[in-house]
Scaffold this active site. Structure first.
Site, mmCIF file in Angstrom:
data_model
loop_
_atom_site.group_PDB
_atom_site.id
_atom_site.type_symbol
_atom_site.label_atom_id
_atom_site.label_comp_id
_atom_site.label_asym_id
_atom_site.label_seq_id
_atom_site.Cartn_x
_atom_site.Cartn_y
_atom_site.Cartn_z
ATOM 1 N N GLY A 189 43.417 -40.201 -37.164
ATOM 2 C CA GLY A 189 43.690 -41.067 -38.301
ATOM 3 C C GLY A 189 45.290 -41.235 -38.341
ATOM 4 N N ASP A 190 46.127 -39.982 -38.342
ATOM 5 C CA ASP A 190 47.298 -39.999 -38.186
ATOM 6 C C ASP A 190 48.148 -40.728 -36.892
ATOM 7 O OD1 ASP A 190 48.260 -38.500 -40.711
ATOM 8 O OD2 ASP A 190 46.825 -37.038 -39.951
ATOM 9 N N SER A 191 47.440 -40.205 -35.948
ATOM 10 C CA SER A 191 47.862 -40.752 -34.684
ATOM 11 C C SER A 191 47.932 -42.287 -34.348
ATOM 12 C CB SER A 191 47.180 -39.885 -33.448
ATOM 13 O OG SER A 191 47.713 -38.405 -33.609
#
Length: 431
Positions: A189-191
């Site tokens: 999700g962060d990436s």
């Protein structure tokens, strides 16, 4: 703080790399200020640094970015740090101090792109918000990455990648139908949010340049600057953007996509199968012509010639039958034999790789997907190579993640601060 424990290249090597880096990469000459920690914001800035941008990362003076101590460590510093902070310059600032905020403001007004991933409202408390900076520098481009975006009823809630994956729909469809949802084994999700930030930054930079270019440091009529803008990236929306036909399928047909294990629902056959030696293999025979070749290769001429199975919409009702036929064949084959047979038949097929497999694989090696570097103690380290691969202006790793505050004097001197002022900042714990 003792900085000698952080793995990095020698000072001489690093100085040489930094000098050479100024003329490399398609983003050479672009200045980026990174305000944020851990994954999403720093990953966004990392990609810009890999392609030549000068990235100044602001860190807290006491411990720096928490990612310095995440996962596997060498000499007290995360090996992940070597990748996430490569090509960046580290400046320590106490952002709770007036002096620290003033220094950050100077850097922000001179930056082409500002990347931040604080909760909405934090930068405004420091008079570093988008509107604050835009009022002085109309060319300001600010990438703001947060859990839920800068607006809406949830804007002030803490948001991590795992929550974004859940709210954005990814977790719901991941795993087996008879078990709770599972996560991907990385912070996807962060990436994904970071990549959206990069895309937004590049589009905003293009718009700024075609509408006038970089701010010349003056205000009023003498200022000829392009139009900057805010890039508002929400973690959950970045994940949601990957969810294919989820919305129209539900809106028009009332279909809620569910967990289906290793299979790709509605696209047949595309699944994970187990070979005779216990290995897992992914076979994607979902193209109509590919399906015919796949069935011929596994000795199922009856299915290859079945008129109902000529197209995907005819295969979907018979998914279980088709998967069973493929699994039955796989159970008689070693993974090497299965790969060789299906590759010969021009069927998309692949082994599920571990990192050990990757680092020994001829394709990875032929594409130079690993870079060799050295820490300060001379010990070697391999890093993933920079992607995507540009034919004329490729990215590069010019130095590993910096020591905490390694570039303090260089950056502050470039802002006009004297040695005495810098010493005073140190004594007052501003840096």
């Amino acid at each position: 703080m003792n900085q000698t424990q952080h793995p990095t290249q020698t000072q001489n090597q690093q100085a040489a790399h930094e000098a050479a880096a100024t003329a490399r990469g398609p983003l050479a000459g672009i200045r980026v200020l990174e305000l944020g920690t851990l994954i999403a914001g720093p990953f966004c800035a990392r990609m810009l640094a890999e392609f030549g941008a000068e990235v100044i990362k602001i860190e807290a003076p006491d411990a720096g970015d928490p990612l310095r101590q995440w996962r596997v460590l060498k000499d007290g510093t995360s090996l992940w740090w070597s990748v996430q902070a490569r090509n960046k310059k580290s400046l320590t600032l106490n952002m709770k101090s007036d002096e620290g905020q003033q220094i950050a403001r100077q850097l922000a007004l001179d930056a082409d792109i500002i990347i931040e991933n604080y909760r909405p409202g934090v930068l405004e408390k420091w008079q570093l918000g988008y509107e604050d900076l835009k009022a002085i520098n109309p060319a300001t481009i600010m990438v703001r990455i947060s859990g839920y975006g800068q607006t809406g009823p949830m804007r002030d809630l803490p948001g991590f990648g795992a929550i974004g994956e859940s709210m954005g729909g990814l977790r719901y469809v991941s795993g087996h139908a008879d078990r709770p949802p599972v996560r991907v084994g990385i912070s996807i999700g962060d990436s994904v949010a970071a990549l959206h930030g990069v895309i937004g930054a590049m589009m905003a930079l293009r718009h700024r340049d075609v509408t006038g270019g970089r701010w010349n440091g003056q205000q009023g009529a003498a200022c000829i600057a392009g139009q900057g803008q805010m890039v508002d990236v929400a973690l959950y929306e970045s994940v949601f953007n990957l969810m294919e036909s989820l919305v129209p399928e539900f809106d028009v047909a009332g279909v809620v996509r569910e967990r289906t294990g290793g299979a790709l629902p509605g696209i047949v056959p595309s699944n994970t199968y187990t070979t005779a030696d216990g290995d897992n293999i992914v076979i994607a025979g979902n193209g109509d012509a590919i399906f015919h070749r796949l069935m011929k290769a596994i000795g199922r001429d009856d299915l290859a010639n079945d008129q109902q199975l000529l197209r995907n919409d005819g295969r979907v009702p018979r998914t279980a039958e088709i998967d069973a036929a493929i699994q039955q064949w796989c159970s008689t084959q070693s993974i090497d034999a299965a790969l060789a047979c299906l590759q010969q038949a021009d069927v998309p097929v692949g082994k599920i790789y571990s990192v050990r497999d990757m680092m020994q694989d001829p394709q990875f090696l032929a594409r130079h997907m690993f870079e060799e570097h050295s820490f300060a103690d001379g010990s070697p380290v391999k890093l993933p190579a920079v992607t995507p691969k540009l034919s004329v202006t490729p990215g590069a790793t010019n130095w590993l993640g910096p020591q905490l505050g390694q570039h303090n004097e260089e950056i502050l001197q470039s802002l006009g601060y004297s040695s005495e002022q810098i010493a005073a900042f140190k004594s007052k714990q501003v840096i």
